[in-house]
Design a protein around this motif. Structure first.
Motif, mmCIF file in Angstrom:
data_model
loop_
_atom_site.group_PDB
_atom_site.id
_atom_site.type_symbol
_atom_site.label_atom_id
_atom_site.label_comp_id
_atom_site.label_asym_id
_atom_site.label_seq_id
_atom_site.Cartn_x
_atom_site.Cartn_y
_atom_site.Cartn_z
ATOM 1 N N LYS A 216 7.020 2.503 5.799
ATOM 2 C CA LYS A 216 7.233 1.684 6.747
ATOM 3 C C LYS A 216 8.070 0.235 6.370
ATOM 4 C CE LYS A 216 4.471 -0.875 10.095
ATOM 5 N NZ LYS A 216 3.171 -1.296 10.650
ATOM 6 N N THR A 217 7.658 -0.185 5.168
ATOM 7 C CA THR A 217 8.085 -1.610 4.518
ATOM 8 C C THR A 217 9.660 -1.364 4.368
ATOM 9 O OG1 THR A 217 5.950 -1.917 3.653
ATOM 10 C CG2 THR A 217 8.050 -3.235 2.677
ATOM 11 N N ASN B 59 2.139 2.492 3.132
ATOM 12 C CA ASN B 59 3.252 1.645 3.774
ATOM 13 C C ASN B 59 4.602 1.476 3.386
ATOM 14 O OD1 ASN B 59 1.283 1.154 6.029
ATOM 15 N ND2 ASN B 59 0.209 -0.634 4.753
ATOM 16 N N ASP C 177 0.581 -1.403 -0.029
ATOM 17 C CA ASP C 177 -0.045 0.048 -0.022
ATOM 18 C C ASP C 177 0.795 1.239 0.087
ATOM 19 O OD1 ASP C 177 -1.541 2.014 1.705
ATOM 20 O OD2 ASP C 177 -3.058 0.937 0.649
#
Length: 227
Positions: A115-116, A112, A109
């Protein structure tokens, strides 16, 4: 199939002088009906996959997937390709890395991605690229993994068009016209198409009995499919 559907609709609608549906009205209703049935596949498939795994699960899932199969296609893409550039695009199924071992590329997404990429175990690398879709555009990470990929996707049904020539002031079916276009759905969906078109015709003709009869037939078809 398109002429069979139109003639059946006319025969039912004209019964007891209920009214006439012009080719233009039929084409409008036919496209609405086809799109409605097509989009329902994905809701029904999601519901069917929630059934505990057994023979009933297999039969229902396979039945729906068989109906969707004619709408599956693939195309070569690169980072920066847009979904709208894929012919009649409706839904992305998966992306495969053609430069690697044919593995599926994980979609992340947009919200995200950061964050990933911040986690050592989740960060993308050349052996495990990821992609995200932002503003219709496909973006691949990392940069060194950018190359050619293959997108597998579902495309929308063709726009229906019952074509004709006028003979003695009446429309005569002309299947060889350049802009002729039949239904894209499988043949077994003919009863559903007829029912949904009749529902729309009942609204147009302000015929409650026709609308109710078509709706009752639709309910019966749904119940039969659930058995």
């Amino acid at each position: 199939m398109i002429n069979e559907v139109y003639q059946t609709v006319l025969a039912i609608a004209n019964k007891e002088q209920r009214g006439y549906i012009t080719p233009q009205e039929f084409n409008l209703f036919a496209n609405q009906a086809q799109n409605s049935i097509f989009e329902q596949y994905f809701y029904d498939l999601d519901v069917a996959k929630r059934i505990p795994f057994n023979n009933d699960y297999n039969s229902k899932v396979n039945l729906i997937e068989d109906k969707i199969y004619p709408f599956k296609f693939s195309a070569v893409i690169t980072s920066g390709s847009t979904l709208s550039s894929l012919q009649a695009f409706y839904k992305l199924v998966k992306v495969v890395d053609t430069g690697g071992n044919g593995r599926d590329v994980e979609e992340v997404d947009t919200f995200n991605v950061e964050k990933t990429q911040s986690g050592p175990l989740t960060r993308a690398n050349s052996d495990r690229p990821i992609y995200f879709v932002e503003a219709d555009t496909l973006n691949f990470i990392p940069e060194e993994a950018i190359g050619e990929y293959k997108a597998y996707y579902i495309f929308r049904p063709n726009r229906v068009n019952w074509t004709y020539v006028v003979v003695n002031n009446k429309p005569l079916y002309s299947p060889f016209a350049i802009d002729h276009s039949d239904f894209s759905l499988v043949e077994s969906e003919k009863p559903k198409l007829i029912t949904k078109i009749l529902q729309l015709a009942g609204i147009l003709l302000k015929d409650n009995s026709l609308l109710q009869a078509a709706t009752a037939e639709e309910v019966k078809n749904i119940q039969l499919e659930k058995q």
